[in-house]
Design a protein around this motif. Structure first.
Motif, short mmCIF file in Angstrom:
data_model
loop_
_atom_site.label_atom_id
_atom_site.label_comp_id
_atom_site.label_asym_id
_atom_site.label_seq_id
_atom_site.Cartn_x
_atom_site.Cartn_y
_atom_site.Cartn_z
N LEU A 70 79.35 -2.22 -22.77
CA LEU A 70 80.48 -2.99 -23.29
C LEU A 70 80.11 -4.42 -23.67
O LEU A 70 80.75 -5.02 -24.53
N ILE A 71 79.07 -4.98 -23.03
CA ILE A 71 78.64 -6.33 -23.39
C ILE A 71 78.22 -6.39 -24.86
O ILE A 71 78.55 -7.33 -25.59
N GLN A 72 77.51 -5.35 -25.31
CA GLN A 72 77.08 -5.32 -26.71
C GLN A 72 78.28 -5.21 -27.65
O GLN A 72 78.32 -5.82 -28.71
N THR A 73 79.28 -4.43 -27.23
CA THR A 73 80.48 -4.28 -28.05
C THR A 73 81.26 -5.59 -28.13
O THR A 73 81.74 -5.98 -29.20
N GLU A 74 81.39 -6.29 -27.00
CA GLU A 74 82.10 -7.57 -27.03
C GLU A 74 81.37 -8.57 -27.93
O GLU A 74 82.01 -9.32 -28.68
N THR A 75 80.06 -8.56 -27.87
CA THR A 75 79.27 -9.43 -28.74
C THR A 75 79.55 -9.13 -30.20
O THR A 75 79.77 -10.03 -31.02
N GLU A 76 79.56 -7.84 -30.55
CA GLU A 76 79.84 -7.44 -31.93
C GLU A 76 81.24 -7.86 -32.35
O GLU A 76 81.45 -8.32 -33.48
N PHE A 77 82.20 -7.70 -31.44
CA PHE A 77 83.58 -8.07 -31.76
C PHE A 77 83.67 -9.55 -32.11
O PHE A 77 84.26 -9.92 -33.14
N TYR A 78 83.11 -10.43 -31.28
CA TYR A 78 83.21 -11.86 -31.53
C TYR A 78 82.49 -12.26 -32.82
O TYR A 78 82.99 -13.09 -33.58
N ARG A 79 81.33 -11.69 -33.05
CA ARG A 79 80.59 -12.04 -34.26
C ARG A 79 81.32 -11.57 -35.51
O ARG A 79 81.30 -12.26 -36.53
N ALA A 80 81.98 -10.43 -35.44
CA ALA A 80 82.73 -9.92 -36.60
C ALA A 80 84.01 -10.72 -36.83
O ALA A 80 84.39 -10.96 -37.98
N ALA A 81 84.66 -11.14 -35.75
CA ALA A 81 85.97 -11.79 -35.86
C ALA A 81 85.88 -13.31 -36.03
O ALA A 81 86.87 -13.94 -36.44
N ARG A 82 84.72 -13.88 -35.72
CA ARG A 82 84.57 -15.34 -35.76
C ARG A 82 84.89 -15.87 -37.16
O ARG A 82 84.39 -15.37 -38.17
N GLY A 83 85.74 -16.89 -37.21
CA GLY A 83 86.14 -17.48 -38.47
C GLY A 83 87.38 -16.88 -39.07
O GLY A 83 87.99 -17.47 -39.98
N LYS A 84 87.78 -15.70 -38.57
CA LYS A 84 89.01 -15.05 -39.07
C LYS A 84 90.16 -15.24 -38.08
O LYS A 84 91.30 -15.46 -38.48
N VAL A 85 89.87 -15.12 -36.81
CA VAL A 85 90.84 -15.35 -35.74
C VAL A 85 90.15 -16.18 -34.66
O VAL A 85 88.92 -16.23 -34.61
N PRO A 86 90.91 -16.86 -33.79
CA PRO A 86 90.28 -17.71 -32.77
C PRO A 86 89.63 -16.89 -31.65
O PRO A 86 90.32 -16.33 -30.80
N VAL A 87 88.32 -16.81 -31.69
CA VAL A 87 87.55 -16.11 -30.65
C VAL A 87 86.38 -17.00 -30.24
O VAL A 87 86.00 -17.92 -30.98
N PRO A 88 85.78 -16.76 -29.08
CA PRO A 88 84.61 -17.56 -28.68
C PRO A 88 83.44 -17.37 -29.64
O PRO A 88 83.32 -16.35 -30.31
N GLU A 89 82.58 -18.36 -29.66
CA GLU A 89 81.33 -18.27 -30.41
C GLU A 89 80.24 -17.75 -29.48
O GLU A 89 80.09 -18.24 -28.36
#
Length: 303
Positions: A70-89
């Motif tokens: 799941l750590i890899q999935t969370e990483t992918e989620f943030y990298r994909a969503a960054r700049g579109k919605v407020p998520v951690p970098e």
């Protein structure tokens, strides 16, 4: 029993050094957060800006099929969503840990400030609509491997959770074959989902940050997958009905039949995960009765 693992200061120093941060000069303190039952999360206090460190569970701990990696999935989620919605970098990601920036605010669930809930629900709907504009060529959980259609992906998700029920000897309110048949009966509807959108799938109030009357972050994206946007509304309306404010902000209708199907999937997860996580006591019994009641209601809706 807990799947969570802790590190002492020396272990935390080592992970920071791996990420290129000198703990001797850049860190004021480590604070373990008490929320959550799966991963361990530390807030790293720094003059240059706080960071969050998430550790995956002990590798020997029992987990559900989809909970591996799941750590890899969370990483992918943030990298994909960054700049579109407020998520951690993402600052640095390892095989079993994720280092990211800390966002302002507290969770909506724990907020003590007065909140304009109708307006925030409309704002949340708008953020979710932006999230769902992020698409992929494949469907399913990133950590499990993507497939070329949503019906294949969702049936695999159902099969995995039903196998988990058997593996952990969890009694379900009806036979696994009956649940699987309800999915197969709606295969044409699932096939109608032609675009794989980024789905957080855990957007309850505990994973939404707020501050000064606005939404400042969507966090804990570890259970994300690529699939049908309708599935998002399960956690957005956990144990409740769709509300007009959320739908107004989202700007599109929601298929109620598919929503019931995806609710069945989440309620199955919630029923089954209690066993490997070792939940017990009166509070868990109350929670279990509530989840099973909602699971039965959604199964009946699909009859």
């Amino acid at each position: 029993m807990s799947n969570k693992r802790q590190l002492d200061d020396a272990g935390l120093d080592k992970l920071l050094a791996e990420a290129g941060i000198d703990p001797a000069t850049g860190v004021t303190a480590y604070e373990e957060l008490s929320e959550g039952t799966f991963n361990t999360v530390y807030r790293i206090l720094r003059p240059a800006g706080d960071l969050m460190l998430k550790l995956s569970p002990d590798p020997a701990a029992p987990v559900l099929s989809y909970e591996q990696g799941l750590i890899q999935t969370e990483t992918e989620f943030y990298r994909a969503a960054r700049g579109k919605v407020p998520v951690p970098e993402v600052v640095h990601a390892g095989d079993d840990f994720l280092l990211m920036t800390a966002l302002p605010g507290t969770t909506w669930f724990s907020a003590t400030e007065p909140l304009d809930r109708p307006r925030l629900r409309r704002d949340l709907g708008g953020l979710v609509a932006e999230l769902h504009k992020i698409t992929n060529g494949g469907f399913g959980y990133p950590q499990k491997g993507l497939v070329d259609s949503w019906d294949k992906a969702f049936l695999a998700m159902i099969d995995d959770i039903l196998r988990d029920a058997s593996h952990f000897d969890v009694e379900l309110p009806c036979r696994a074959e009956q649940i699987r048949a309800k999915v197969l009966a709606r295969r044409e509807k699932l096939l109608g989902v032609q675009t794989a959108s980024l789905i957080h799938f855990d957007l309850w109030d505990g994973n939404i940050l707020v501050e000064d009357g606005r939404i400042t972050g969507l966090i804990d994206g570890e259970r994300a997958f690529w699939g049908d946007p309708t599935a998002e509304f399960v956690s957005l309306t956990l144990f409740s009905e769709l509300d007009d404010d959320l739908l107004e902000g989202y700007g599109a209708p929601v298929d109620r039949e598919l929503l019931a199907l995806y609710r069945v999937y989440l309620y199955l997860i919630m029923v089954i995960e209690a066993t490997p996580r070792g939940y017990d006591g009166p509070e868990n019994e109350q929670r279990s009765r509530r989840v099973r009641r909602h699971l039965l209601r959604e199964l009946d809706a699909l009859s």
